[in-house]
Structures are given as C-alpha cells and as structure tokens.
Design an enzyme around this catalytic site. Structure first.
Site, short mmCIF file in Angstrom:
data_model
loop_
_atom_site.label_atom_id
_atom_site.label_comp_id
_atom_site.label_asym_id
_atom_site.label_seq_id
_atom_site.Cartn_x
_atom_site.Cartn_y
_atom_site.Cartn_z
N ILE A 1 37.08 4.45 36.36
CA ILE A 1 36.71 5.06 37.52
C ILE A 1 36.70 4.48 39.02
CG2 ILE A 1 34.35 5.89 38.87
CD1 ILE A 1 33.43 5.55 36.09
N ARG B 1 26.50 0.05 37.20
CA ARG B 1 25.04 -0.09 36.80
C ARG B 1 23.64 -0.93 37.75
NH1 ARG B 1 24.20 -0.08 31.23
NH2 ARG B 1 22.59 -0.96 31.69
N GLU C 1 15.53 1.77 36.40
CA GLU C 1 14.93 3.37 37.08
C GLU C 1 13.90 4.09 36.83
OE1 GLU C 1 18.91 5.21 35.69
OE2 GLU C 1 20.00 4.01 36.86
N HIS D 1 20.79 8.54 39.62
CA HIS D 1 22.01 8.77 38.47
C HIS D 1 21.87 9.28 38.02
CE1 HIS D 1 22.64 5.78 35.00
NE2 HIS D 1 24.15 6.15 35.12
#
Length: 341
Positions: free
Chosen positions: A158, A238, A267, A308
């Site tokens: 990524i 994260r 979350e 997310h």
C-alpha cells in the site's frame, strides 16, 4: 462435503456467492460478527458440524469461541490482519488460519489521496459554506501538493502504491521502513529516513504500517512534538499506531493543520460516542478516552473521520473473496503456503 459459516456477510458480497457455486461446500451466512455473545445463539448441531469459518475484522475469535466448534479445521479471515483471532488456540488444536494479503493497495492508496486532496484544498469547508447558503465568507486558499513533501510511513504494497501516486503529482517523497525498497528509490526517488527525520521534514504524513505490539502508539506525544508546523496527518492503516490524545493536543495547539482518520483503535465505541453515557461500565478506559477525543475532533471541518472504508471498493471486495475461497481450497488440499498457523 464440508460445512462452512461466513460471518459478517455483507450485501456487497452477495453477488460473488451468487455467481460462484461451491458444490463441495455447504455454506451458511450470518451478517453478525462472531464473538462470545453471538456464538451462544447458534444451534449446537451447526457448531458441531462446522469445519470452516470465515470472519472479518469485527469478529473476536478467542479460545472460548474456538472451543464451541468441535470439528473446526480452518479459520479464514477476509483481511490481512489476524490479531482478532487467537492463533495460539488454533495452533494447539491444529486449526489452520489463513488471511488475504495485499488486497487493498490500489483502493487504499487512491482513498488516501482523496483524503489528502480534501484537506489540502479545504473541500469540507467549501462544501459547508455552500450548503449554508450565506454567512461570513471564508478563505479556501489551499496549496499545490506538488510543492509539498509526503512522508510515507511503511512502504509495503500500500505504501508503495501511495508513493507511485505521490510521484505522479510531482511530490517530494520520504519513506520510513525497516526494509528499504530499492525499486522505490529508483522509480519514484523515495528518500528513506529515520522516523524522526521523516516527521521533521514532511508536510504530510501518511501511515501504512501493520499493527504489532511494539508499534502501539508509535505516534505519541514525543513524536508529534517533532512534527513540522502546519503538517497534515493521515491514517488509513491501524488505529492502535496513534495516541489520539497526543494527536488532539498538537492539533488544538495549531501545530497540525489537518487530520484524516479512517481507522481507530476502538472503532465500535468511537462510532457510537452518543451512547457512551448509557454504557460507561461496559467501555474499557482506553476506548472511552479515545472516543472522547474523537468526539472533540469531529467538530472541526479540517478533520475527516471515515468508518474504515479505505479498502472498500467492489473490486477489492471481489478480490478478497476470490483469494479467501482459493486459500480455503488450497488448505483443504494440504497446501501450507497460505497458512499463518
């Protein structure tokens, strides 16, 4: 035929299973995450006969949950991270655990730059101004991102994709990683620095590291104090990597010009801040603290909070499902290449 349960089954996944018939698998679907509470609602015969389970990141598969399944052979998580699964219990019972790697480099990298552009060009502020239809005029002057330095913390799949996009915008690129990638240095002129040096010299910092216990609150008060003034902070990796209290502290002082967070350590709690007063006894203190600071940050236009979703394109979801089923089939055949344990 083997029996499989898919937990956290979403509408976006229905088409895949409608188009792909797995004749050797008897699959049951539940939209709920797997945890100690939900497993108690399942029929004992279903639990006893289940050989494979597939979960996502909101499931919590600890020893108590695993022990409910008497004939479990494979746990597949439709994610790269697997810290929501007790791998020690799986190893003890010889249960294979498989994950999906590198599924989100394109979608997460594109989403990251969407956040960067929104912050740098003040899109939320301009949007609110237009929707209010009047009021006091504001300045929406931004910056050309080609004039800014992007610090990429973690240059795996990524992070590398983020570097590629950053290079196409003409940005100066700084990188931090234990393993330096020569191809990024050669192709995109990435300059690898220590983490402190990167923080001190970046206008924008974007996190793309996996979470490990040693990385907990990697970005803390000490590190934020070294940041360049008016820098922008992006986290699509994260939530555990960031001390949100310290982040808020330097944002409130004006040292940080904008924040975008797609991930948080707690979350579920933070997405329900308005309910905290009703469930104070059920919330761990660190989650309660994080939720309080997220609630404060949510009041600012130069703070973007998303649930997310950086990876969440239909293309990425389809890829996850394809790799999930491929990994399961390979594991059934005895292939250990895709196994975590």
């Amino acid at each position: 035929m083997m029996n499989m349960i898919v937990f956290e089954f979403r509408d976006a996944e229905k088409k895949f299973f409608e188009e792909h018939k797995f004749q050797d698998l008897n699959i049951t679907f539940f939209s709920e995450p797997l945890n100690e509470d939900f497993v108690e609602t399942l029929d004992q015969e279903l639990l006893d006969n289940t050989n494979i389970i597939s979960v996502f990141i909101n499931s919590f598969v600890n020893k108590a949950v695993i022990d409910k399944f008497k004939n479990l052979r494979i746990i597949s998580t439709r994610s790269t991270g697997y810290d929501h699964i007790c791998v020690n219990s799986c190893q003890y019972r010889n249960i294979a655990v498989v994950n999906v790697v590198n599924y989100g480099e394109t979608s997460v990298a594109q989403f990251t730059f969407g956040l960067i552009l929104a912050l740098i060009r003040k899109l939320p502020q301009a949007d609110r101004f237009m929707k209010m239809r009047g009021g006091v005029s504001k300045s929406f002057i931004g910056r050309d991102i080609s004039k800014l330095t992007l610090g990429v913390v973690g240059t795996g799949a990524i992070g590398a994709a983020v570097c590629k996009i950053g290079k196409s915008f003409g940005m100066k690129l700084l990188g931090f990683d234990i393993n330096k990638k020569q191809e990024l240095i050669e192709k995109f002129d990435v300059e690898y620095l220590s983490l402190e040096e990167l923080v001190e010299n970046s206008d924008i910092i974007s996190l793309h590291l996996p979470y490990l216990p040693k990385n907990y609150h990697l970005f803390n008060d000490k590190l934020f104090s070294k940041c360049r003034d008016n820098m922008y902070f992006i986290n699509t990796s994260r939530g555990e990597l960031v001390d949100v209290e310290a982040l808020y502290k330097y944002f409130e002082r004006g040292k940080i010009a904008g924040i975008a967070l797609d991930v948080l350590a707690c979350e579920d709690v933070c997405m329900q801040c308005f309910e905290l007063t009703q469930k104070m006894d059920d919330v761990p203190f660190d989650c309660l603290l994080e939720a309080q600071y997220i609630e404060k940050l949510s009041k600012y236009d130069n703070v973007l909070l998303t649930p997310h979703i950086a990876y969440e394109t239909q293309d990425a979801i389809d890829y996850i499902l394809e790799k999930t089923m491929e990994n399961i089939r390979n594991t059934i055949k005895g292939d250990n290449m895709c196994r975590i344990v």
